[in-house]
Each structure stands twice: as C-alpha cells, then as structure tokens.
Motif scaffolding. Structure first.
Motif, short mmCIF file in Angstrom:
data_model
loop_
_atom_site.label_atom_id
_atom_site.label_comp_id
_atom_site.label_asym_id
_atom_site.label_seq_id
_atom_site.Cartn_x
_atom_site.Cartn_y
_atom_site.Cartn_z
N PRO A 29 0.80 -1.23 0.00
CA PRO A 29 0.00 0.00 0.00
C PRO A 29 0.83 1.28 0.00
CG PRO A 29 -0.04 -1.03 2.16
CD PRO A 29 0.64 -2.00 1.24
N ILE A 30 1.99 1.23 0.67
CA ILE A 30 2.89 2.39 0.75
C ILE A 30 4.28 1.95 0.31
CG2 ILE A 30 3.92 4.16 2.24
CD1 ILE A 30 0.96 4.53 2.00
N VAL A 31 4.92 2.77 -0.53
CA VAL A 31 6.27 2.45 -1.00
C VAL A 31 7.14 3.70 -0.97
CG1 VAL A 31 5.63 0.50 -2.49
CG2 VAL A 31 5.54 2.84 -3.40
N ASP A 32 8.44 3.49 -0.82
CA ASP A 32 9.41 4.51 -1.19
C ASP A 32 9.62 4.38 -2.69
OD1 ASP A 32 9.95 5.61 1.40
OD2 ASP A 32 11.11 3.81 1.87
N VAL A 33 9.89 5.49 -3.36
CA VAL A 33 9.95 5.49 -4.82
C VAL A 33 11.30 6.05 -5.27
CG1 VAL A 33 8.87 6.28 -6.96
CG2 VAL A 33 7.45 5.85 -4.93
N MET A 34 11.96 5.33 -6.18
CA MET A 34 13.21 5.79 -6.75
C MET A 34 13.14 5.68 -8.27
SD MET A 34 17.12 4.27 -6.45
CE MET A 34 17.16 4.34 -4.67
N GLY A 35 13.68 6.68 -8.96
CA GLY A 35 13.76 6.62 -10.41
C GLY A 35 15.07 7.19 -10.89
N VAL A 36 15.63 6.56 -11.92
CA VAL A 36 16.90 7.02 -12.48
C VAL A 36 16.68 7.44 -13.94
CG1 VAL A 36 17.56 4.65 -13.06
CG2 VAL A 36 19.31 6.41 -12.93
N SER A 37 17.20 8.62 -14.29
CA SER A 37 17.15 9.14 -15.65
C SER A 37 15.70 9.20 -16.15
CB SER A 37 18.03 8.27 -16.55
OG SER A 37 18.27 8.90 -17.77
N TRP A 38 15.35 8.48 -17.23
CA TRP A 38 13.97 8.46 -17.72
C TRP A 38 13.02 8.03 -16.60
CZ3 TRP A 38 10.00 5.01 -18.08
CH2 TRP A 38 8.98 5.25 -19.02
N GLY A 39 13.46 7.06 -15.82
CA GLY A 39 12.64 6.58 -14.71
C GLY A 39 12.44 7.61 -13.62
N GLY A 40 13.32 8.61 -13.56
CA GLY A 40 13.12 9.69 -12.61
C GLY A 40 11.89 10.51 -12.93
N GLY A 41 11.59 10.63 -14.23
CA GLY A 41 10.34 11.30 -14.63
C GLY A 41 9.14 10.48 -14.19
N MET A 42 9.21 9.16 -14.38
CA MET A 42 8.13 8.29 -13.93
C MET A 42 7.96 8.36 -12.41
SD MET A 42 6.21 6.70 -16.09
CE MET A 42 5.47 5.85 -14.71
N ALA A 43 9.08 8.40 -11.69
CA ALA A 43 9.01 8.47 -10.22
C ALA A 43 8.33 9.75 -9.78
CB ALA A 43 10.41 8.37 -9.63
N GLN A 44 8.65 10.87 -10.43
CA GLN A 44 7.99 12.14 -10.09
C GLN A 44 6.50 12.06 -10.37
OE1 GLN A 44 10.20 15.67 -11.76
NE2 GLN A 44 11.67 14.07 -12.30
N HIS A 45 6.15 11.52 -11.54
CA HIS A 45 4.74 11.46 -11.89
C HIS A 45 3.98 10.55 -10.95
CE1 HIS A 45 1.66 12.33 -15.04
NE2 HIS A 45 1.07 11.32 -14.41
N PHE A 46 4.56 9.40 -10.61
CA PHE A 46 3.90 8.49 -9.69
C PHE A 46 3.66 9.16 -8.34
CE2 PHE A 46 3.69 5.33 -6.36
CZ PHE A 46 2.80 4.40 -6.87
N ALA A 47 4.68 9.85 -7.82
CA ALA A 47 4.55 10.52 -6.51
C ALA A 47 3.48 11.61 -6.55
CB ALA A 47 5.89 11.09 -6.09
N LEU A 48 3.35 12.28 -7.69
CA LEU A 48 2.33 13.32 -7.81
C LEU A 48 0.94 12.72 -7.99
CD1 LEU A 48 4.34 15.71 -10.17
CD2 LEU A 48 3.54 16.30 -7.86
N GLN A 49 0.83 11.66 -8.77
CA GLN A 49 -0.46 11.04 -9.06
C GLN A 49 -0.94 10.16 -7.91
OE1 GLN A 49 -0.65 9.35 -12.99
NE2 GLN A 49 -2.28 7.93 -12.45
N HIS A 50 0.00 9.54 -7.22
CA HIS A 50 -0.35 8.60 -6.15
C HIS A 50 0.41 8.97 -4.86
CE1 HIS A 50 -2.54 5.95 -8.87
NE2 HIS A 50 -1.54 6.09 -9.72
N GLY A 51 0.19 10.20 -4.45
CA GLY A 51 0.84 10.69 -3.23
C GLY A 51 0.45 9.88 -2.00
#
Length: 282
Positions: A101-123
C-alpha cells in the motif's frame, strides 16, 4: 555480487495489468521485521530489470520491486502507446497485487520522470522519493551532443565493444562498474524504445512540483553529460524541502561507479524517519 543473507533471490513473473503484460522483478526481504516500506524502482530508458539487480542486493533491508516497460527486457511489445499517467496507474494496480500500500519510490534518468509522476499522481502511496540523474522533463538543460548522439545509437544495446569504446563519452565520470553493467543489458525492441521516448514527449513535472509534499532526495553527478548537474538544481528549486547531493566525479551511472557512496546516501535518507523516532524515544 553475492546474495545478501536477508534478501531472497529475485522472483520474475509476467503480470497482465489493464491488458499490458509486464515482466516484474521482486526481491523479498526475509530478515527480522523492521517496518521499512518496499522500494519501487523505475529504470532508465531501454533498461531491463537485470540492470538494476545490484541495487536490491546492496540495499538489502527492504522489499524491492521493479518491472520492464512494454517492449523492454522480457515485457512484450506494447500494442498502443502509453504515457506517464497510464503507467503510474498500472504501477499502482501492480502494487495492489503485491500488497504494497505504501512504498518509497526511486527513479533514475527516464525513470526519474516516472518516479515524479507516480509521486504526484499517487501521493497517498508514496512515502519518500529519490530522484537519480534526472530532470523535470521538457523544462531541462539539454545534455552534451556527443553523449546524446551515442545514446540514440542502437549499438549501445547490442554491441558490448561499442559500449566499452564510448562508455566515458556516453556516461561521463568514473568508468568503475561499467563491465558488469554492459553485460547485464538486453536490447529493447525498436517499438519499445520508441514508445518510451514518445511517452515523455512534451511531458514536464515543473508546474506540479511546488505542490509535491514528499521528502525528496535529488542525486546528480558533476560530470554527467546526459543530465547536466544544473537539472538537479532546477528540481531542488521546484520541490519544497528537497535535498540535493552532487556526486563528485559522478557521471550518468554514478549509482554503479560510486556504488557505496550512493547506497550510503540512499539508506540514510530512507531510514531517517526511523532514526528520528528512535532519537525522540530516547
């Protein structure tokens, strides 16, 4: 790299979520209970799950989950294009299956964009956020042409000799750890790579980042020719309360070339809540 006594060997499964098949890699922590959230990892463009395999072995005190984007690694080609919103929703559905249900999120390079979007969409599902060698999308300072021209060359996936010859030009900084990285790479399909590029076309997190209220660590290399260090400063300026660390002599893959320094920074950041709670209790 030897397997940690507290981290089970990865389990690879092919999951179908919303009609899309994804190869999922899951490392399960089997040590004493510690209450640490799992770590959700978004990889770089064209990068398969095996490329990330050193990370859960070193950060061996929590569950770790990642997956191949459509058309990458062992995930079949996508039938239709996708975007960060769709993939964030699919990721959330995937986490439900793994009871995370709750995760820490990490993204590298292109995945950093996905990590930002996930954190914004699923705060509501995001505990802490780590952004590695990444940007705010279209609001960025471009990398060096010499590196970007090599990055789009398909030989970097299929010709180890090409990678060895151009590794420093492509990724910059120290080349330590490059040999293992080169031999873990599997080439994505042409359509898989194209759809990954297309997914971020016109995307930017910049307008939303000032409203991101998650503890955020930004890591950037001072010699990264693909994501120049100023992009980390832009993220740091946009995300309230974020922390920026610049890795000395760090190229685009400093998480490999400076592995111990990287892991120490990540572990300290992720464990900070527990450290502070322990100090208050004392």
């Amino acid at each position: 790299m030897s397997q940690s006594p507290h981290m089970e060997a990865p389990v690879y499964t092919l999951e179908t979520v919303a009609g899309r098949q994804l190869q999922v890699a899951y490392w399960r922590y089997s040590g004493p209970p510690n209450g640490k959230p799992p770590l959700l990892f978004f990889n770089g463009i064209g990068a398969n799950t095996e490329v990330a395999s050193p990370l859960p072995t070193m950060l061996d005190d929590r569950d770790f989950i990642t997956f191949d984007m459509p058309g990458v690694g062992e995930s079949p080609d996508p039938a239709i294009p996708y975007n960060p919103f769709i993939m964030s929703w699919i990721t959330s559905e995937l986490l439900d299956r793994y009871e995370m249900p709750i995760v820490d999120v990490m993204g590298v390079s292109w995945g950093g964009g996905m990590a930002q979007h996930f954190a914004l969409q699923h705060g509501n599902r995001t505990n802490r956020l780590i952004l590695v060698a990444t940007t705010a999308g279209m609001v960025m300072v471009p990398g060096k042409f010499s590196a970007l021209s090599k990055m789009v060359d398909p030989r970097r996936y299929i010709d180890p000799k090409f990678m060895e010859t151009h590794f420093e030009t492509l990724y910059g900084g120290s080349t330590e750890g490059s040999d293992g990285h080169i031999h873990r790479i599997k080439p994505p399909s042409k359509i898989g790579y194209f759809y990954q590029l297309f997914a971020m076309l016109g995307w930017t997190s910049a307008p939303a980042l000032p409203f991101l209220r998650k503890p955020t660590l930004i890591l950037t290399g001072d010699r990264d020719p693909i994501v120049q260090p100023i992009n980390g400063q832009i993220l740091n300026m946009l995300i309230p309360g974020s922390e920026l660390v610049v890795i000395e002599d760090g190229g685009h893959l400093f998480m490999l070339s400076h592995a111990q320094e990287f892991i120490d920074l990540v572990r300290e950041f992720l464990d900070r809540d527990q450290i502070e709670e322990s100090a208050e209790a004392a």
